[in-house]
Design an enzyme around this catalytic site. Structure first.
Site, PDB file in Angstrom:
ATOM      1  N   ASN A  12       0.871  -1.176   0.000  1.00 10.71           N
ATOM      2  CA  ASN A  12       0.000   0.000   0.000  1.00 10.71           C
ATOM      3  C   ASN A  12       0.905   1.223   0.000  1.00 10.71           C
ATOM      4  O   ASN A  12       1.469   1.582   1.023  1.00 10.71           O
ATOM      5  CB  ASN A  12      -0.891  -0.038   1.258  1.00 10.71           C
ATOM      6  CG  ASN A  12      -1.727   1.208   1.423  1.00 10.71           C
ATOM      7  OD1 ASN A  12      -1.801   2.043   0.525  1.00 10.71           O
ATOM      8  ND2 ASN A  12      -2.366   1.337   2.585  1.00 10.71           N
ATOM      9  N   LYS A  14       0.111   4.222  -0.372  1.00 10.85           N
ATOM     10  CA  LYS A  14      -0.556   5.408   0.196  1.00 10.85           C
ATOM     11  C   LYS A  14      -0.325   6.625  -0.715  1.00 10.85           C
ATOM     12  O   LYS A  14      -0.239   6.459  -1.931  1.00 10.85           O
ATOM     13  CB  LYS A  14      -0.091   5.640   1.645  1.00 10.85           C
ATOM     14  CG  LYS A  14      -0.250   4.363   2.494  1.00 10.85           C
ATOM     15  CD  LYS A  14      -0.115   4.604   3.956  1.00 10.85           C
ATOM     16  CE  LYS A  14      -0.268   3.266   4.694  1.00 10.85           C
ATOM     17  NZ  LYS A  14      -0.264   3.433   6.140  1.00 10.85           N
ATOM     18  N   HIS A 100      -9.601   1.213   4.543  1.00  5.47           N
ATOM     19  CA  HIS A 100      -8.362   1.410   5.300  1.00  5.47           C
ATOM     20  C   HIS A 100      -8.635   2.365   6.460  1.00  5.47           C
ATOM     21  O   HIS A 100      -9.419   3.309   6.323  1.00  5.47           O
ATOM     22  CB  HIS A 100      -7.271   1.960   4.378  1.00  5.47           C
ATOM     23  CG  HIS A 100      -5.927   1.961   5.032  1.00  5.47           C
ATOM     24  ND1 HIS A 100      -5.563   2.925   5.940  1.00  5.47           N
ATOM     25  CD2 HIS A 100      -4.891   1.094   4.945  1.00  5.47           C
ATOM     26  CE1 HIS A 100      -4.337   2.651   6.381  1.00  5.47           C
ATOM     27  NE2 HIS A 100      -3.911   1.545   5.794  1.00  5.47           N
ATOM     28  N   GLU A 102      -7.057   4.761   7.588  1.00  9.33           N
ATOM     29  CA  GLU A 102      -6.816   6.175   7.281  1.00  9.33           C
ATOM     30  C   GLU A 102      -8.022   6.781   6.566  1.00  9.33           C
ATOM     31  O   GLU A 102      -8.334   7.958   6.756  1.00  9.33           O
ATOM     32  CB  GLU A 102      -5.523   6.317   6.461  1.00  9.33           C
ATOM     33  CG  GLU A 102      -4.303   6.086   7.363  1.00  9.33           C
ATOM     34  CD  GLU A 102      -3.067   5.574   6.659  1.00  9.33           C
ATOM     35  OE1 GLU A 102      -3.002   5.611   5.419  1.00  9.33           O
ATOM     36  OE2 GLU A 102      -2.150   5.117   7.376  1.00  9.33           O
ATOM     37  N   GLU A 170      -5.594  -4.781  10.544  1.00 11.05           N
ATOM     38  CA  GLU A 170      -4.546  -3.782  10.778  1.00 11.05           C
ATOM     39  C   GLU A 170      -4.870  -2.994  12.049  1.00 11.05           C
ATOM     40  O   GLU A 170      -5.698  -2.066  12.016  1.00 11.05           O
ATOM     41  CB  GLU A 170      -4.469  -2.802   9.611  1.00 11.05           C
ATOM     42  CG  GLU A 170      -4.151  -3.451   8.283  1.00 11.05           C
ATOM     43  CD  GLU A 170      -3.566  -2.442   7.296  1.00 11.05           C
ATOM     44  OE1 GLU A 170      -2.433  -2.647   6.867  1.00 11.05           O
ATOM     45  OE2 GLU A 170      -4.238  -1.440   6.993  1.00 11.05           O
ATOM     46  N   GLY A 176       2.347   2.382  10.800  1.00  8.76           N
ATOM     47  CA  GLY A 176       3.331   3.450  10.684  1.00  8.76           C
ATOM     48  C   GLY A 176       4.046   3.787  11.977  1.00  8.76           C
ATOM     49  O   GLY A 176       4.725   4.812  12.061  1.00  8.76           O
ATOM     50  N   SER A 214       3.162  -2.008  10.421  1.00 12.11           N
ATOM     51  CA  SER A 214       4.599  -2.089  10.719  1.00 12.11           C
ATOM     52  C   SER A 214       5.218  -3.441  10.368  1.00 12.11           C
ATOM     53  O   SER A 214       6.106  -3.917  11.077  1.00 12.11           O
ATOM     54  CB  SER A 214       4.863  -1.719  12.189  1.00 12.11           C
ATOM     55  OG  SER A 214       4.529  -0.357  12.417  1.00 12.11           O
TER      56      SER A 214
HETATM   57  P1  PGA Z   1       2.675   0.388   7.658  1.00 14.00           P
HETATM   58  O1  PGA Z   1       1.213   0.594   7.025  1.00 14.00           O
HETATM   59  O2  PGA Z   1       3.233  -0.895   7.100  1.00 14.00           O
HETATM   60  O3  PGA Z   1       3.443   1.602   7.211  1.00 14.00           O
HETATM   61  O4  PGA Z   1       2.498   0.310   9.141  1.00 14.00           O
HETATM   62  C1  PGA Z   1       0.361  -0.504   6.819  1.00 14.00           C
HETATM   63  C2  PGA Z   1      -0.938  -0.035   6.224  1.00 14.00           C
HETATM   64  O5  PGA Z   1      -1.437   1.031   6.608  1.00 14.00           O
HETATM   65  O6  PGA Z   1      -1.506  -0.701   5.345  1.00 14.00           O
END
Ligand code: PGA
Length: 252
Positions: A12, A14, A100, A102, A170, A176, A214
């Site tokens: 992803n 983003k 997601h 976010e 997640e 992140g 992460s």
């Molecule tokens: P990350 O994000 O690996 O940077 O923690 C995962 C995600 O949001 O899909």
């Protein structure tokens, strides 16, 4: 009985990826795969919508599929700035991430909307990666299973099934941050989700359940070996070809 499903490693990207670096990343992944890296899992990268077509072209003929990061529920119409699942498919995507955290946080997306987006993906012939996960406050209050169970039940449309839908668990607090749940916590949630899927509709328990949050080269092997983990949704580490390939090399 070996109940392992074929692993899926999804990147992803983003809101990262101007044209030149996105194409460089895609080409580096393609070269790695052509050289025998990441041979076991299924692979997909989800770039920003502006470069989906270019990345899909760069990856044509490779084992790496391309996905979107979101879609509108409609096929077309007066929705300024939105993109339909049909448009993503037309640009070369075969997958789309929906729900997601976010988007749930930044755009107030509800389970009901996420289910409608997954249905839109299916209508357009795309597989949906449906994201769920608890916040840190919810985990601290002991609400993790209740929260993810509710999100799971509310975010899957009629017509979903193992062939067109993947779940991504997640934990919001792991995205992140460099923090991850313990392997026991991951296995607990994934095992719970597997049971809930079966209870929601017999056969749904065959859906793949990815872990996200992460995932890095140094923790991927352990996370991917945890019970009921069928792959990973990778954010930050998917922006470096070597890290994404190393994670994919860790898949069983
Ligand atoms: P990350 O994000 O690996 O940077 O923690 C995962 C995600 O949001 O899909």
């Amino acid at each position: 009985m070996d109940s392992r499903r074929r692993a899926l490693i999804a990147g992803n990207w983003k809101m990262n990826g101007l044209r030149a670096p996105a194409l460089a990343l895609a080409r580096a992944l393609a070269a790695g795969v052509a050289g025998g890296r990441a041979a076991r899992p299924e692979l997909v990268v989800c770039p920003p919508a502006t470069v989906i077509a270019a990345v899909a072209e760069a990856l044509a003929g490779t084992r790496i599929a391309v996905g979107g990061q979101d879609c509108h529920v409609g096929a077309s119409g007066a929705h300024t700035g939105d993109l339909s699942a049909e448009m993503l498919a037309d640009a070369g995507a075969s997958v789309v991430i929906v729900g997601h955290s976010e988007r749930r946080a930044d755009h107030g997306e509800t389970d009901q909307l996420v289910a409608a987006k997954a249905a839109a993906a299916h209508r357009a012939g795309l597989a949906a990666i449906v994201c769920i996960g608890e916040t840190e406050a919810e985990r601290d209050r002991g609400r993790t299973l209740a929260v993810v169970g509710g999100q799971l039940a509310g975010s899957l449309p009629a017509g979903a099934g193992p062939a067109n839908t993947v779940i991504a668990y997640e934990p919001v607090w792991a995205i992140g941050t460099g923090r991850t749940p313990t392997l026991a916590e991951v296995a607990e949630v994934h095992g719970f989700l597997r049971e809930r899927l079966k209870a929601l509709q017999p056969g749904w328990e065959e859906m793949r359940i990815l872990y996200g949050g992460s995932v890095k080269p140094d923790n991927a092997r352990a996370l991917l070996a945890a019970a009921n983990v069928d792959g990973a949704l990778v954010g930050g580490a998917s922006l470096k070809a070597e890290d994404f390939l190393a994670i994919a090399d860790s898949a069983l």
